[in-house]
Scaffold this motif. Structure first.
Motif, PDB file in Angstrom:
ATOM      1  N   ILE A 129       1.513 -25.237  61.798  1.00  0.00           N
ATOM      2  CA  ILE A 129       2.217 -25.867  62.920  1.00  0.00           C
ATOM      3  C   ILE A 129       3.107 -26.982  62.379  1.00  0.00           C
ATOM      4  N   GLU A 130       4.381 -26.964  62.750  1.00  0.00           N
ATOM      5  CA  GLU A 130       5.295 -28.016  62.275  1.00  0.00           C
ATOM      6  C   GLU A 130       6.095 -28.607  63.426  1.00  0.00           C
ATOM      7  N   SER A 131       6.343 -29.916  63.343  1.00  0.00           N
ATOM      8  CA  SER A 131       7.112 -30.638  64.366  1.00  0.00           C
ATOM      9  C   SER A 131       8.242 -31.411  63.707  1.00  0.00           C
ATOM     10  N   HIS A 132       9.428 -31.355  64.323  1.00  0.00           N
ATOM     11  CA  HIS A 132      10.574 -32.121  63.834  1.00  0.00           C
ATOM     12  C   HIS A 132      11.412 -32.622  65.014  1.00  0.00           C
ATOM     13  N   HIS A 133      12.355 -33.500  64.697  1.00  0.00           N
ATOM     14  CA  HIS A 133      13.271 -34.061  65.690  1.00  0.00           C
ATOM     15  C   HIS A 133      14.120 -32.956  66.327  1.00  0.00           C
ATOM     16  N   ARG A 134      14.704 -33.279  67.454  1.00  0.00           N
ATOM     17  CA  ARG A 134      15.400 -32.263  68.249  1.00  0.00           C
ATOM     18  C   ARG A 134      16.701 -31.780  67.618  1.00  0.00           C
ATOM     19  N   PHE A 135      17.184 -32.464  66.575  1.00  0.00           N
ATOM     20  CA  PHE A 135      18.446 -32.080  65.946  1.00  0.00           C
ATOM     21  C   PHE A 135      18.261 -31.081  64.806  1.00  0.00           C
ATOM     22  N   LYS A 136      17.035 -30.814  64.408  1.00  0.00           N
ATOM     23  CA  LYS A 136      16.811 -29.869  63.318  1.00  0.00           C
ATOM     24  C   LYS A 136      17.134 -28.463  63.794  1.00  0.00           C
ATOM     25  N   THR A 178      -2.966 -12.079  58.633  1.00  0.00           N
ATOM     26  CA  THR A 178      -1.682 -12.666  58.996  1.00  0.00           C
ATOM     27  C   THR A 178      -1.725 -14.187  58.860  1.00  0.00           C
ATOM     28  N   ILE A 179      -0.548 -14.777  58.771  1.00  0.00           N
ATOM     29  CA  ILE A 179      -0.391 -16.235  58.747  1.00  0.00           C
ATOM     30  C   ILE A 179       0.567 -16.601  59.876  1.00  0.00           C
ATOM     31  N   GLY A 180       0.092 -17.377  60.838  1.00  0.00           N
ATOM     32  CA  GLY A 180       0.899 -17.707  62.013  1.00  0.00           C
ATOM     33  C   GLY A 180       1.698 -18.988  61.846  1.00  0.00           C
ATOM     34  N   PHE A 181       2.883 -19.017  62.442  1.00  0.00           N
ATOM     35  CA  PHE A 181       3.750 -20.193  62.417  1.00  0.00           C
ATOM     36  C   PHE A 181       4.110 -20.608  63.845  1.00  0.00           C
ATOM     37  N   SER A 182       4.097 -21.909  64.091  1.00  0.00           N
ATOM     38  CA  SER A 182       4.554 -22.463  65.365  1.00  0.00           C
ATOM     39  C   SER A 182       5.457 -23.653  65.071  1.00  0.00           C
ATOM     40  N   SER A 183       6.588 -23.727  65.787  1.00  0.00           N
ATOM     41  CA  SER A 183       7.551 -24.814  65.578  1.00  0.00           C
ATOM     42  C   SER A 183       7.745 -25.609  66.853  1.00  0.00           C
ATOM     43  N   ILE A 184       7.757 -26.930  66.725  1.00  0.00           N
ATOM     44  CA  ILE A 184       7.969 -27.846  67.849  1.00  0.00           C
ATOM     45  C   ILE A 184       9.184 -28.709  67.532  1.00  0.00           C
ATOM     46  N   ARG A 185      10.080 -28.865  68.506  1.00  0.00           N
ATOM     47  CA  ARG A 185      11.280 -29.675  68.305  1.00  0.00           C
ATOM     48  C   ARG A 185      11.409 -30.685  69.449  1.00  0.00           C
ATOM     49  N   GLY A 186      11.600 -31.964  69.095  1.00  0.00           N
ATOM     50  CA  GLY A 186      11.776 -32.962  70.142  1.00  0.00           C
ATOM     51  C   GLY A 186      11.798 -34.376  69.611  1.00  0.00           C
ATOM     52  N   ASP A 188      12.357 -37.935  67.983  1.00  0.00           N
ATOM     53  CA  ASP A 188      12.829 -38.387  66.672  1.00  0.00           C
ATOM     54  C   ASP A 188      11.787 -38.163  65.577  1.00  0.00           C
ATOM     55  N   VAL A 189      10.972 -37.118  65.745  1.00  0.00           N
ATOM     56  CA  VAL A 189       9.922 -36.834  64.761  1.00  0.00           C
ATOM     57  C   VAL A 189      10.549 -36.535  63.407  1.00  0.00           C
ATOM     58  N   VAL A 190      10.194 -37.296  62.394  1.00  0.00           N
ATOM     59  CA  VAL A 190      10.748 -37.092  61.058  1.00  0.00           C
ATOM     60  C   VAL A 190      10.224 -35.797  60.465  1.00  0.00           C
ATOM     61  N   GLY A 191       8.932 -35.549  60.616  1.00  0.00           N
ATOM     62  CA  GLY A 191       8.364 -34.306  60.109  1.00  0.00           C
ATOM     63  C   GLY A 191       6.849 -34.353  60.068  1.00  0.00           C
ATOM     64  N   GLU A 192       6.199 -33.373  60.682  1.00  0.00           N
ATOM     65  CA  GLU A 192       4.744 -33.258  60.639  1.00  0.00           C
ATOM     66  C   GLU A 192       4.382 -31.792  60.387  1.00  0.00           C
ATOM     67  N   HIS A 193       3.450 -31.580  59.468  1.00  0.00           N
ATOM     68  CA  HIS A 193       3.022 -30.224  59.123  1.00  0.00           C
ATOM     69  C   HIS A 193       1.500 -30.166  59.051  1.00  0.00           C
ATOM     70  N   THR A 194       0.933 -29.176  59.713  1.00  0.00           N
ATOM     71  CA  THR A 194      -0.520 -28.974  59.674  1.00  0.00           C
ATOM     72  C   THR A 194      -0.818 -27.510  59.386  1.00  0.00           C
TER      73      THR A 194
END
Length: 243
Positions: A129-136, A178-186, A188-194
């Motif tokens: 699971i990864e999260s980044h800012h809305r501009f990525k 399998t290896i699952g991926f989920s992306s979150i955008r919103g 000003d998150v610089v970057g988070e990965h779990t």
């Protein structure tokens, strides 16, 4: 003293890189370039170019570096397979550090993920699971994909064949391979990965959170100093950090 130039110098990452260079006693600022600037006019002013822009801009800069035998640190993500091959071929002629994430913490996390996958991965469901800012603009992030590659390689799997990017509708029960991926955008998150290893009765979560772009900038500048005068080749941050 290594002279380091920045492509995309007016962007948020470019400004952070300039700040990092000014704080690093091992390097000097060799110039900044942005849209419309001619890199070819200043090739004598630097030893290593750092690029965190877009694939098309990075490849243009790579062409200039090739013509003048200048080293390059590439932190850009979102390349196609053909573009990745172009970078790989270029590394036969110039030294390149190419990494989706220059953070020291992230690269240490990759090493931990490799070990974890070998120990518990075969018996677990794995989600990233990864999260980044809305501009990525690219997703999953290059770092998330790299994490997936590290885990897949440790398990003897091909990520291109076992990755699942998002889910919708009614599906068969989850395949453990399998290896699952989920992306979150919103925001000003610089970057988070779990990365989560789900097992029966327990789970292991390995997380890296970035709160400042300076962690990427400092890693890239460290890579640039390390790369100066290295033999031609394609290097990673694992090489830079001797991991």
């Amino acid at each position: 003293m290594t002279k380091v130039a920045i492509n995309g110098a007016k962007g948020k990452m470019g400004l952070a890189l300039i700040d990092s260079i000014n704080l690093n006693k091992n390097v000097n600022f060799g110039g900044g370039f942005d849209k419309g600037d001619s890199l070819d006019m200043a090739l004598d002013d630097f030893d290593v170019l750092i690029d965190f822009t877009r694939p098309e801009a990075t490849l243009s800069a790579l062409s200039s570096c090739l013509s003048s035998s200048k080293a390059m640190v590439i932190g850009t993500t979102g390349f196609s397979d053909n573009e990745l091959e172009t970078i790989n071929q270029a590394s036969n002629k110039i030294p390149i550090v190419f990494a989706p994430n220059m953070s020291i913490g992230v690269n240490l996390t990759l090493k931990i993920l490799e070990t974890s996958a070998k120990v518990i991965g075969p018996d677990s469901s794995i989600e990233i699971i990864e999260s980044h800012h809305r501009f990525k603009v690219d997703s999953p992030s290059g770092t998330a994909i790299k994490m997936g590659e590290v885990v897949a390689n440790a398990l003897g799997r091909d990520l291109s064949k076992c990755a699942i990017y998002g889910r919708e509708g009614i599906e068969e029960p989850r395949d453990l391979n399998t290896i699952g991926f989920s992306s979150i955008r919103g925001g000003d998150v610089v970057g988070e990965h779990t990365v989560i290893f789900f097992m029966e009765g327990e789970r292991v979560e390995i997380t890296h959170k970035a709160s400042s772009r300076m962690i990427y900038a400092n890693g890239a500048v460290r890579a640039a100093h390390w790369l100066h005068n290295k033999p031609n080749g394609l290097y990673s941050m694992q090489d830079v950090l001797d991991l």
